[in-house]
Design a protein around this motif. Structure first.
Motif, mmCIF file in Angstrom:
data_model
loop_
_atom_site.group_PDB
_atom_site.id
_atom_site.type_symbol
_atom_site.label_atom_id
_atom_site.label_comp_id
_atom_site.label_asym_id
_atom_site.label_seq_id
_atom_site.Cartn_x
_atom_site.Cartn_y
_atom_site.Cartn_z
ATOM 1 N N PRO A 65 0.827 -1.203 0.000
ATOM 2 C CA PRO A 65 0.000 0.000 0.000
ATOM 3 C C PRO A 65 0.863 1.254 0.000
ATOM 4 O O PRO A 65 1.971 1.262 0.533
ATOM 5 C CB PRO A 65 -0.805 -0.115 1.304
ATOM 6 N N ARG A 66 0.379 2.294 -0.627
ATOM 7 C CA ARG A 66 1.102 3.553 -0.677
ATOM 8 C C ARG A 66 1.162 4.157 0.722
ATOM 9 O O ARG A 66 0.145 4.248 1.402
ATOM 10 C CB ARG A 66 0.382 4.502 -1.640
ATOM 11 N N PRO A 67 2.335 4.572 1.188
ATOM 12 C CA PRO A 67 2.436 5.089 2.559
ATOM 13 C C PRO A 67 1.710 6.418 2.718
ATOM 14 O O PRO A 67 1.549 7.178 1.751
ATOM 15 C CB PRO A 67 3.947 5.256 2.754
ATOM 16 N N ALA A 68 1.274 6.693 3.945
ATOM 17 C CA ALA A 68 0.624 7.970 4.233
ATOM 18 C C ALA A 68 1.651 9.092 4.164
ATOM 19 O O ALA A 68 2.838 8.889 4.407
ATOM 20 C CB ALA A 68 -0.024 7.925 5.616
ATOM 21 N N VAL A 69 1.175 10.266 3.822
ATOM 22 C CA VAL A 69 2.042 11.432 3.725
ATOM 23 C C VAL A 69 2.097 12.120 5.085
ATOM 24 O O VAL A 69 1.091 12.210 5.793
ATOM 25 C CB VAL A 69 1.493 12.412 2.653
ATOM 26 N N LYS A 70 3.263 12.595 5.475
ATOM 27 C CA LYS A 70 3.386 13.341 6.724
ATOM 28 C C LYS A 70 2.552 14.618 6.656
ATOM 29 O O LYS A 70 2.433 15.225 5.592
ATOM 30 C CB LYS A 70 4.846 13.685 6.994
ATOM 31 N N ALA A 71 2.019 15.010 7.813
ATOM 32 C CA ALA A 71 1.134 16.182 7.851
ATOM 33 C C ALA A 71 1.820 17.429 7.307
ATOM 34 O O ALA A 71 1.218 18.200 6.538
ATOM 35 C CB ALA A 71 0.648 16.417 9.278
ATOM 36 N N GLU A 72 3.079 17.628 7.670
ATOM 37 C CA GLU A 72 3.773 18.842 7.213
ATOM 38 C C GLU A 72 4.019 18.814 5.710
ATOM 39 O O GLU A 72 3.969 19.856 5.036
ATOM 40 C CB GLU A 72 5.101 19.024 7.960
ATOM 41 N N ASP A 73 4.262 17.620 5.154
ATOM 42 C CA ASP A 73 4.451 17.505 3.710
ATOM 43 C C ASP A 73 3.130 17.736 2.970
ATOM 44 O O ASP A 73 3.105 18.342 1.888
ATOM 45 C CB ASP A 73 5.011 16.131 3.352
ATOM 46 N N ALA A 74 2.040 17.243 3.557
ATOM 47 C CA ALA A 74 0.723 17.456 2.948
ATOM 48 C C ALA A 74 0.362 18.940 2.950
ATOM 49 O O ALA A 74 -0.169 19.466 1.962
ATOM 50 C CB ALA A 74 -0.330 16.644 3.701
ATOM 51 N N GLN A 75 0.646 19.627 4.053
ATOM 52 C CA GLN A 75 0.382 21.067 4.131
ATOM 53 C C GLN A 75 1.206 21.815 3.085
ATOM 54 O O GLN A 75 0.710 22.751 2.436
ATOM 55 C CB GLN A 75 0.713 21.590 5.531
ATOM 56 N N ALA A 76 2.446 21.413 2.917
ATOM 57 C CA ALA A 76 3.324 22.082 1.960
ATOM 58 C C ALA A 76 2.812 21.923 0.534
ATOM 59 O O ALA A 76 2.806 22.883 -0.255
ATOM 60 C CB ALA A 76 4.749 21.536 2.081
ATOM 61 N N VAL A 77 2.362 20.719 0.186
ATOM 62 C CA VAL A 77 1.877 20.514 -1.185
ATOM 63 C C VAL A 77 0.539 21.227 -1.388
ATOM 64 O O VAL A 77 0.255 21.726 -2.492
ATOM 65 C CB VAL A 77 1.766 19.006 -1.507
ATOM 66 N N ALA A 78 -0.275 21.333 -0.336
ATOM 67 C CA ALA A 78 -1.525 22.090 -0.447
ATOM 68 C C ALA A 78 -1.236 23.570 -0.688
ATOM 69 O O ALA A 78 -1.900 24.225 -1.511
ATOM 70 C CB ALA A 78 -2.369 21.904 0.812
ATOM 71 N N ASP A 79 -0.226 24.102 0.005
ATOM 72 C CA ASP A 79 0.173 25.497 -0.223
ATOM 73 C C ASP A 79 0.645 25.689 -1.662
ATOM 74 O O ASP A 79 0.313 26.691 -2.314
ATOM 75 C CB ASP A 79 1.309 25.886 0.730
ATOM 76 N N TRP A 80 1.415 24.741 -2.161
ATOM 77 C CA TRP A 80 1.930 24.794 -3.536
ATOM 78 C C TRP A 80 0.785 24.790 -4.545
ATOM 79 O O TRP A 80 0.779 25.583 -5.499
ATOM 80 C CB TRP A 80 2.867 23.602 -3.750
ATOM 81 N N LEU A 81 -0.196 23.941 -4.321
ATOM 82 C CA LEU A 81 -1.334 23.851 -5.235
ATOM 83 C C LEU A 81 -2.195 25.118 -5.182
ATOM 84 O O LEU A 81 -2.740 25.547 -6.198
ATOM 85 C CB LEU A 81 -2.175 22.624 -4.891
ATOM 86 N N GLU A 82 -2.323 25.707 -3.994
ATOM 87 C CA GLU A 82 -3.065 26.962 -3.885
ATOM 88 C C GLU A 82 -2.348 28.075 -4.633
ATOM 89 O O GLU A 82 -2.991 28.898 -5.304
ATOM 90 C CB GLU A 82 -3.261 27.328 -2.413
ATOM 91 N N ASP A 83 -1.028 28.122 -4.542
ATOM 92 C CA ASP A 83 -0.261 29.132 -5.273
ATOM 93 C C ASP A 83 -0.448 28.988 -6.781
ATOM 94 O O ASP A 83 -0.484 29.988 -7.514
ATOM 95 C CB ASP A 83 1.227 29.029 -4.922
ATOM 96 N N LEU A 84 -0.572 27.746 -7.241
ATOM 97 C CA LEU A 84 -0.776 27.491 -8.671
ATOM 98 C C LEU A 84 -2.219 27.699 -9.102
ATOM 99 O O LEU A 84 -2.503 27.755 -10.304
ATOM 100 C CB LEU A 84 -0.351 26.055 -9.004
#
Length: 225
Positions: A98-117
């Motif tokens: 199974p694909r491992p869960a993403v760390k909370a801080e990494d998930a927040q970072a990618v959400a910020d990146w997607l919002e910027d885009l």
């Protein structure tokens, strides 16, 4: 470690593929290709390889988030929940871990990146949810419940709900369909229709006015002149 091949993104994709001499492949963004100065045949020192693998891990989270958003629109909270959820084994693919869960801080970072885009936009998502359920004949309270369930911040609710049309048409259409033009209004039928409209998220005053309009409609049918 030598880079055997450096492949640009395929059509519609975002990430480059780095083929290593050990057979492993890493996916990274164009920014990393430039910052690392990557090219086919490049020899990577141990620290360079470690840094490149870390960049590939970040890219993997971004790829996963983009895949989730391409499947259907999500609020920021929904995306974070999906990224950080504990993985479950797919019974149809028991041979694959199974694909491992993403760390909370990494998930927040990618959400910020997607919002910027602009790929992640809770205000636009709230409007689309409201328009979708309003078209199905639901009222403001049901729409608020839906926005809450989907994790949309309340700061986006009012602006999204401002796009709602007046509830009269939705209520009238529901009563016409539910009561089927009955000439004799049965109290039990009216109660069931009213309860159904409450569940759909309409207020008592709106339902009362709708029942009054329905009665007037029946009177006009009986006395057209």
């Amino acid at each position: 470690m030598q880079i055997r091949k450096l492949q640009p993104p395929q059509e519609g994709k975002t990430f480059w593929t780095v083929q290593l001499e050990n057979g492993h492949a890493l996916q990274i963004g164009e920014g990393e290709v430039v910052s690392f100065g990557l090219y086919a045949g490049m020899e990577l020192e141990e620290d360079q390889l470690s840094a490149l693998q870390e960049a590939a891990a970040r890219s993997a989270v971004r790829i996963r988030a983009l895949d989730l958003l391409s499947a259907r629109p999500l609020s920021r909270k929904e995306l974070l929940q999906k990224l950080t959820a504990r993985p479950r084994q797919n019974p149809g693919r028991s041979n694959q871990p199974p694909r491992p869960a993403v760390k909370a801080e990494d998930a927040q970072a990618v959400a910020d990146w997607l919002e910027d885009l602009g790929y992640l936009d809770d205000a636009a998502y709230a409007r689309s949810v409201v328009q979708h359920y309003a078209a199905k004949g639901y009222g403001p309270r049901r729409l608020q419940d839906e926005l809450f369930r989907r994790g949309v911040d309340r700061e986006h609710w009012d602006q999204a709900l401002e796009t709602l049309p007046e509830p009269d048409n939705a209520i009238d259409a529901f009563l016409q369909k539910r009561l089927g033009g009955q000439e004799a209004l049965d109290r039990k039928d009216l109660k069931r229709a009213s309860d159904a409209l409450v569940r759909r998220g309409f207020r008592y005053e709106e339902i009362r006015d709708g029942l009054r309009r329905y009665e007037e409609f029946l009177e006009e049918q009986e006395n057209p002149f």
